[in-house]
Structure formats: C-alpha cells, structure tokens
Write a protein that holds these residues in place. Structure first.
Motif, PDB file in Angstrom:
ATOM      1  N   TYR A 189       0.845  -1.191   0.000  1.00  0.00           N
ATOM      2  CA  TYR A 189       0.000   0.000   0.000  1.00  0.00           C
ATOM      3  C   TYR A 189       0.887   1.250   0.000  1.00  0.00           C
ATOM      4  O   TYR A 189       1.176   1.832   1.037  1.00  0.00           O
ATOM      5  CB  TYR A 189      -0.931   0.007   1.211  1.00  0.00           C
ATOM      6  CG  TYR A 189      -2.079  -0.967   1.115  1.00  0.00           C
ATOM      7  CD1 TYR A 189      -2.295  -1.716  -0.034  1.00  0.00           C
ATOM      8  CD2 TYR A 189      -2.970  -1.140   2.175  1.00  0.00           C
ATOM      9  CE1 TYR A 189      -3.348  -2.609  -0.123  1.00  0.00           C
ATOM     10  CE2 TYR A 189      -4.038  -2.031   2.091  1.00  0.00           C
ATOM     11  CZ  TYR A 189      -4.218  -2.758   0.931  1.00  0.00           C
ATOM     12  OH  TYR A 189      -5.273  -3.639   0.846  1.00  0.00           O
ATOM     13  N   VAL A 196      -3.392   4.228  -7.987  1.00  0.00           N
ATOM     14  CA  VAL A 196      -3.748   4.834  -9.265  1.00  0.00           C
ATOM     15  C   VAL A 196      -4.612   6.073  -9.009  1.00  0.00           C
ATOM     16  O   VAL A 196      -5.595   6.004  -8.287  1.00  0.00           O
ATOM     17  CB  VAL A 196      -4.535   3.830 -10.140  1.00  0.00           C
ATOM     18  CG1 VAL A 196      -5.032   4.490 -11.413  1.00  0.00           C
ATOM     19  CG2 VAL A 196      -3.671   2.622 -10.449  1.00  0.00           C
ATOM     20  N   GLY A 239     -13.950  -0.381  -0.277  1.00  0.00           N
ATOM     21  CA  GLY A 239     -13.077  -0.822  -1.352  1.00  0.00           C
ATOM     22  C   GLY A 239     -12.599   0.286  -2.273  1.00  0.00           C
ATOM     23  O   GLY A 239     -12.120   0.020  -3.370  1.00  0.00           O
ATOM     24  N   GLY A 241     -10.167   2.473  -1.572  1.00  0.00           N
ATOM     25  CA  GLY A 241      -8.743   2.797  -1.407  1.00  0.00           C
ATOM     26  C   GLY A 241      -8.409   3.646  -0.190  1.00  0.00           C
ATOM     27  O   GLY A 241      -7.306   4.189  -0.109  1.00  0.00           O
ATOM     28  N   LYS A 242      -9.316   3.747   0.763  1.00  0.00           N
ATOM     29  CA  LYS A 242      -9.038   4.569   1.946  1.00  0.00           C
ATOM     30  C   LYS A 242      -7.880   3.992   2.768  1.00  0.00           C
ATOM     31  O   LYS A 242      -6.948   4.703   3.126  1.00  0.00           O
ATOM     32  CB  LYS A 242     -10.294   4.668   2.845  1.00  0.00           C
ATOM     33  CG  LYS A 242     -11.501   5.243   2.148  1.00  0.00           C
ATOM     34  CD  LYS A 242     -12.678   5.352   3.090  1.00  0.00           C
ATOM     35  CE  LYS A 242     -13.186   4.012   3.600  1.00  0.00           C
ATOM     36  NZ  LYS A 242     -13.775   3.164   2.551  1.00  0.00           N
ATOM     37  N   THR A 243      -7.974   2.696   3.043  1.00  0.00           N
ATOM     38  CA  THR A 243      -6.923   2.055   3.835  1.00  0.00           C
ATOM     39  C   THR A 243      -5.590   2.129   3.092  1.00  0.00           C
ATOM     40  O   THR A 243      -4.543   2.414   3.672  1.00  0.00           O
ATOM     41  CB  THR A 243      -7.310   0.592   4.137  1.00  0.00           C
ATOM     42  OG1 THR A 243      -8.547   0.588   4.847  1.00  0.00           O
ATOM     43  CG2 THR A 243      -6.248  -0.099   4.962  1.00  0.00           C
ATOM     44  N   HIS A 244      -5.661   1.885   1.788  1.00  0.00           N
ATOM     45  CA  HIS A 244      -4.456   1.947   0.959  1.00  0.00           C
ATOM     46  C   HIS A 244      -3.789   3.319   1.091  1.00  0.00           C
ATOM     47  O   HIS A 244      -2.580   3.415   1.327  1.00  0.00           O
ATOM     48  CB  HIS A 244      -4.845   1.650  -0.491  1.00  0.00           C
ATOM     49  CG  HIS A 244      -3.689   1.546  -1.433  1.00  0.00           C
ATOM     50  ND1 HIS A 244      -3.603   0.599  -2.420  1.00  0.00           N
ATOM     51  CD2 HIS A 244      -2.545   2.291  -1.549  1.00  0.00           C
ATOM     52  CE1 HIS A 244      -2.475   0.757  -3.090  1.00  0.00           C
ATOM     53  NE2 HIS A 244      -1.815   1.792  -2.592  1.00  0.00           N
ATOM     54  N   ILE A 302      -6.173   0.487 -12.327  1.00  0.00           N
ATOM     55  CA  ILE A 302      -5.989  -0.258 -11.074  1.00  0.00           C
ATOM     56  C   ILE A 302      -5.773  -1.743 -11.389  1.00  0.00           C
ATOM     57  O   ILE A 302      -4.903  -2.396 -10.812  1.00  0.00           O
ATOM     58  CB  ILE A 302      -7.190  -0.080 -10.113  1.00  0.00           C
ATOM     59  CG1 ILE A 302      -7.291   1.378  -9.655  1.00  0.00           C
ATOM     60  CG2 ILE A 302      -7.047  -0.981  -8.889  1.00  0.00           C
ATOM     61  CD1 ILE A 302      -8.514   1.703  -8.816  1.00  0.00           C
ATOM     62  N   THR A 339     -13.319  -1.929  -5.459  1.00  0.00           N
ATOM     63  CA  THR A 339     -12.065  -2.306  -6.083  1.00  0.00           C
ATOM     64  C   THR A 339     -11.491  -3.575  -5.467  1.00  0.00           C
ATOM     65  O   THR A 339     -10.650  -4.223  -6.041  1.00  0.00           O
ATOM     66  CB  THR A 339     -11.066  -1.154  -5.917  1.00  0.00           C
ATOM     67  OG1 THR A 339     -11.762   0.047  -6.168  1.00  0.00           O
ATOM     68  CG2 THR A 339      -9.935  -1.263  -6.878  1.00  0.00           C
ATOM     69  N   ARG A 340     -11.967  -3.896  -4.282  1.00  0.00           N
ATOM     70  CA  ARG A 340     -11.465  -5.077  -3.595  1.00  0.00           C
ATOM     71  C   ARG A 340     -11.693  -6.352  -4.390  1.00  0.00           C
ATOM     72  O   ARG A 340     -10.980  -7.323  -4.231  1.00  0.00           O
ATOM     73  CB  ARG A 340     -12.183  -5.180  -2.250  1.00  0.00           C
ATOM     74  CG  ARG A 340     -11.275  -5.548  -1.124  1.00  0.00           C
ATOM     75  CD  ARG A 340     -11.973  -5.366   0.183  1.00  0.00           C
ATOM     76  NE  ARG A 340     -11.755  -4.061   0.753  1.00  0.00           N
ATOM     77  CZ  ARG A 340     -12.326  -3.659   1.871  1.00  0.00           C
ATOM     78  NH1 ARG A 340     -13.162  -4.441   2.497  1.00  0.00           N
ATOM     79  NH2 ARG A 340     -12.049  -2.469   2.351  1.00  0.00           N
TER      80      ARG A 340
HETATM   81  P1  ADP Z   1     -11.198   0.798   1.625  1.00  0.00           P
HETATM   82  O1  ADP Z   1     -10.301   0.917   2.817  1.00  0.00           O
HETATM   83  O2  ADP Z   1     -11.629   2.128   1.094  1.00  0.00           O
HETATM   84  O3  ADP Z   1     -12.366  -0.118   1.841  1.00  0.00           O
HETATM   85  P2  ADP Z   1      -8.901  -0.452   0.443  1.00  0.00           P
HETATM   86  O4  ADP Z   1      -7.888   0.591   0.691  1.00  0.00           O
HETATM   87  O5  ADP Z   1      -8.881  -1.634   1.337  1.00  0.00           O
HETATM   88  O6  ADP Z   1     -10.375   0.174   0.440  1.00  0.00           O
HETATM   89  O7  ADP Z   1      -8.794  -0.906  -1.072  1.00  0.00           O
HETATM   90  C1  ADP Z   1      -9.303  -2.148  -1.544  1.00  0.00           C
HETATM   91  C2  ADP Z   1      -8.347  -2.723  -2.570  1.00  0.00           C
HETATM   92  O8  ADP Z   1      -8.382  -1.941  -3.745  1.00  0.00           O
HETATM   93  C3  ADP Z   1      -6.905  -2.735  -2.113  1.00  0.00           C
HETATM   94  O9  ADP Z   1      -6.295  -3.878  -2.632  1.00  0.00           O
HETATM   95  C4  ADP Z   1      -6.325  -1.487  -2.745  1.00  0.00           C
HETATM   96  O10 ADP Z   1      -4.946  -1.630  -2.986  1.00  0.00           O
HETATM   97  C5  ADP Z   1      -7.103  -1.420  -4.032  1.00  0.00           C
HETATM   98  N1  ADP Z   1      -7.287  -0.048  -4.504  1.00  0.00           N
HETATM   99  C6  ADP Z   1      -8.320   0.787  -4.239  1.00  0.00           C
HETATM  100  N2  ADP Z   1      -8.159   1.954  -4.863  1.00  0.00           N
HETATM  101  C7  ADP Z   1      -6.987   1.882  -5.522  1.00  0.00           C
HETATM  102  C8  ADP Z   1      -6.260   2.765  -6.370  1.00  0.00           C
HETATM  103  N3  ADP Z   1      -6.721   3.991  -6.651  1.00  0.00           N
HETATM  104  N4  ADP Z   1      -5.091   2.338  -6.893  1.00  0.00           N
HETATM  105  C9  ADP Z   1      -4.636   1.104  -6.620  1.00  0.00           C
HETATM  106  N5  ADP Z   1      -5.263   0.214  -5.854  1.00  0.00           N
HETATM  107  C10 ADP Z   1      -6.433   0.585  -5.306  1.00  0.00           C
END
Ligand code: ADP
Ligand code: MG
Length: 442
Positions: free
Chosen positions: A109, A115, A148, A150-153, A276, A304-305
């Motif tokens: 991450y 992206v 999904g 990308g907040k955690t990412h 992505i 995106t997950r």
């Molecule tokens: P959230 O915390 O918002 O639920 P995550 O950060 O867990 O979402 O993201 C879910 C998955 O999608 C992870 O594998 C993350 O790396 C990927 N992902 C989400 N947005 C992007 C992005 N803009 N670029 C690359 N990977 C992304």
C-alpha cells in the motif's frame, strides 16, 4: 482443541484441489508461539513450497483467519529453520512497527501503487502532502468513501513513507484500540496505553464510524487525539461517511474531525478501474491482455477489492488447466460473477432498454431533438454507456453524434451532479442500469 492455524488449514483444504493440498499446504506447520492476532506465521520445509504458498495461498489464508478471528493478519511463510519473521507475502516486515506492537502495514500500500483518477485525486494529493509535512498541513486528515475505494491503501501509504524514515507509526482499527484500552485498563497499565498511542509520530485510525455509540472509548479517543495534535503529531482517520453523518458521535469529536481536512473518495471511473487492474496485475505478476482487462473492469462494480479476487481466480484456473487467459477463457471462468452482474453490455442494448423504459424510440435518442424527454433519455443512455461498457469518450461522442469527447464528459458531469442532488433521479438511473443488466443475453 485445534490451534487456529490448524483450523485455517482445514478450512483451506476444503477450498483448494487435492494436489495443491498434498503438495504444499499439508507441508506447513503453524508457528503458534511466534504468531499474533495480526501476524500469522507458518513454517515450510523448503523455499519452493514457501514461495508457492506465499504467492498462491497467502491471501486465502489471511482471509480464512479473518473469517475465524475478525482480524486479517499478515501471513508470513518462513522456512522451518529460520527464526525471525523475515519475509511476508511480498516483502519484509518493517521491524520497527513490530517492536512497537502496532498493526503491520501492508507494504504494497504505497503511493506508487495507487492509481490516481478524478475520483480520488483530491484525497491522494491530501495524503501526499501530509506525508511530506506530517503534523503541519492538515491535521487530522479525514478520508471518507465507500467500501473498497482505497481509503486504507491511502492512509497506509502515508504510514509506509514515514515508517521508511524511521518514524513511529501506529495503524489501528476502532476495535483494536478499544481492546487495547480495555486490556490496559484491567491490567492497570494505562500508562503504557498512553505511552503507546500518545507518543507516536503518526496515528492511523481506520473505519472510525465504528466509534459510533461507544461512549467510553470516544472519551479516550478524544484525549488521545488532543494529546497528539498538541504535539503536532499527525493523525489520519478514515470513515465510510463524513464526520457530520456519523451518528452517535460526540459533537466535540465531530468538530475535531472537521478541523483539519476532510477529503472524499468517489467510485472510480472506468479508466481508473482499468489502471488499477493493470497495477494489480503488475504487483501480482498476472498477465492479462487489454481486452481481458477491459472486460474485468466492466464487471467489477465500485468495490475495487473484487479485483484481486478475480485476478487470483483467473490465474489459478489458467495454471491448473495450462492455458493462457484469453477473453473467452475469462468470460467462462467469471461466468458466475457475471450471472449476478452485468455482462456483454453493448450500447445498443442500453439504447433498447432505455428507449423501452422511457417510452421513446432508440432512433430518437440518437437524433438531434431538443425535446426534454428525449434529452433526458439521451443523457441517461450516454451515462450508462460510459459506466457499463468499455467505450471511450470519443467513441461515445461518435455513436451519439456529439461534437467531441468534451460533450460526453459534460453530460457525465451533469448526470453525476443530478444523481448527487436528486435521490429520485439516482434511483431511476440505478433502476435502468439494473434493467440493462437483466436484459443482457446469456
Ligand atoms: P477501503 O479501505 O476504502 O475499503 P482499500 O484501501 O482496502 O479500500 O482498497 C481495496 C483494494 O483496492 C486494495 O487492494 C487497494 O490496494 C485497491 N485499490 C483501491 N483503490 C486503488 C487505487 N486507486 N489504486 C490502486 N489500488 C487501489
Ligand atoms: Mg479500509
């Protein structure tokens, strides 16, 4: 009783084929003494097996742990002889997080692996700025958006930057914070709790909406927050909704959360989804051609997950059957996914459905008529074509007889704005979008 590691292995046995189980999974032993709730260590007899398990099964194993324990650990496959947890799924475990007893960050991450598109640009830049000037520019940084997206990412990207600079980083969930608090309270070691959370350089709290209605921990978090901010230590918070909308949250916390920068992440546009997927292919070393990538992008919804699950499914099947991943192959493998979702959607199908539902002729949608019903239908058809098919804006402009791609982009913005402000309209569009999916042949 069976150890949690054994239970996970047993559960995995039911999910994979017998050969993989005998050859790889059966050879693993769970290292109970070195494992923790957020770090699951297995020992393999040789590097080959360790590598294979790491690339093919680590995600699954982590997922099974999550099902059983509610915590998704980093899965580390080590050799039987080695003693220190030197390697994880992809890279090494940052030792300074480990010592501090915080949760581990996912090393993939990073900002480089993120992206950027219109949907997340603002949050990305905010996070980037914070990583360059922690505690100074926006404190706290509050990132919100759906599952999904990308907040955690993003928050962990800041964590990884600061970790590399040797800073103290804590990544935690509300639940973990609460557990930690309760444990220290009953052990009468609150000093240590305070030391841990109030002396770090960066505190990442994921999914803060779970603070809702938990009064005692809100109180504690409030003091943690103030202690950190008074020292100019950076705080990053994520949530599924903006501070104002979190129910059962003390007003003073809401106003604290709003006092830095609040940044939202919207569902990705098709282009961003495609990028992505490419990125995930690169990281996971999966080879997909453009057609398959576009196809995958159209079947995933906003979460995106799903991407990683789809990639590993495609990869596993293709290895098992010894064939390349062609579009036909991908369609076949992902049929179930598709059955529930959208498949093979074409602009023609969208035109047909929208025309029928709105009681006009498809040819009228493509005409130059300024009749308000027709304009309405045309806009929706363009919007759906853009969201549900892989057609580019110039292609759509051509199809709908518009001047150029900026006209399409203008329509997209218009519809998105309407959907944001008008719940009825949003429902109507979603309903049409579902009708299009149902109308899909296959
Ligand atoms: P959230 O915390 O918002 O639920 P995550 O950060 O867990 O979402 O993201 C879910 C998955 O999608 C992870 O594998 C993350 O790396 C990927 N992902 C989400 N947005 C992007 C992005 N803009 N670029 C690359 N990977 C992304
Ligand atoms: Mg998250």
């Amino acid at each position: 009783m069976n150890s949690i590691g054994k239970q996970v292995i047993n559960a995995l046995k039911g999910e994979i084929n017998e050969i993989d189980y005998q050859r790889y999974i059966k050879q693993l032993t769970y290292d109970e003494s070195e494992s923790k709730s957020n770090l699951a260590i297995f020992r393999a007899p040789n590097a080959l097996i360790a590598n294979w398990v790491r690339t093919k099964f680590a995600d699954k194993i982590a997922h099974l742990f999550e099902i059983k324990t509610n915590v998704k650990p980093t899965v580390s496959i080590l050799l039987k002889s080695s003693t220190s947890p030197a390697s994880t799924q992809n890279t090494t475990v940052p030792q300074n997080v480990e010592r501090l007893g915080g949760s581990l960050l996912n090393p993939s991450y990073t900002f480089q692996n993120f992206v950027v598109g219109d949907s997340n640009n603002f949050a990305f830049i905010a996070a980037k700025n914070v990583s360059e000037k922690p505690g100074i520019v926006y404190n706290p940084l509050f990132i919100y958006g759906g599952v999904g997206l990308g907040k955690t990412h993003l928050m962990q990207s800041v964590g990884n930057v600061m970790l590399a600079q040797g800073k103290t980083v804590i990544y935690t969930s509300v639940e973990q914070f609460l557990n930690d608090f309760t444990r220290h309270l009953s052990n009468r070691t609150m000093d240590r709790f305070k030391d841990k959370y109030r002396k770090c350089d960066l505190l990442l709290i994921d999914d803060i909406q779970f603070l809702s209605n938990k009064n005692q921990i809100q109180e504690e978090f409030f003091h943690t927050f103030d202690a950190l901010r008074n020292e100019n230590k950076q705080i990053i918070i994520t949530s599924d909704k903006p501070p104002k909308k979190i129910g059962g949250l003390e007003e003073r916390l809401k106003s604290r959360f709003e006092s830095g920068l609040v940044a939202d992440i919207q569902p990705p546009e098709l282009e961003t989804k495609i990028e992505i997927i490419k990125k995930k292919c690169e990281i996971n070393r999966v080879k997909l051609d453009r057609e398959v990538i576009n196809y995958v992008a159209t079947i995933i919804e906003n979460n995106t997950r799903e991407i990683e699950g789809i990639l590993s499914k495609l990869n596993a099947y293709s290895q098992l059957m010894g064939v390349d991943i062609t579009i036909e192959f991908a369609r076949n493998v992902l049929k179930e996914q598709m059955a529930e979702k959208r498949s093979n959607i074409t602009i023609d199908l969208i035109m047909e459905t929208v025309a029928k539902e709105l009681n006009i002729k498809p040819s009228e949608i493509r005409s130059k008529s300024r009749n308000s019903n027709i304009v309405y239908a045309r806009r929706i058809a363009i919007y759906l074509s853009r969201s549900l098919t892989p057609n580019s804006m110039p292609q759509l402009a051509q199809y709908f007889g518009m001047k150029d791609h900026t006209a399409v982009s203008h329509t997209m913005k218009k519809i998105q704005e309407l959907m944001k402000n008008d719940e009825d309209f949003k429902v109507k569009v979603e309903e049409l979008s579902n009708k299009v999916s149902v109308a899909t042949p296959e």
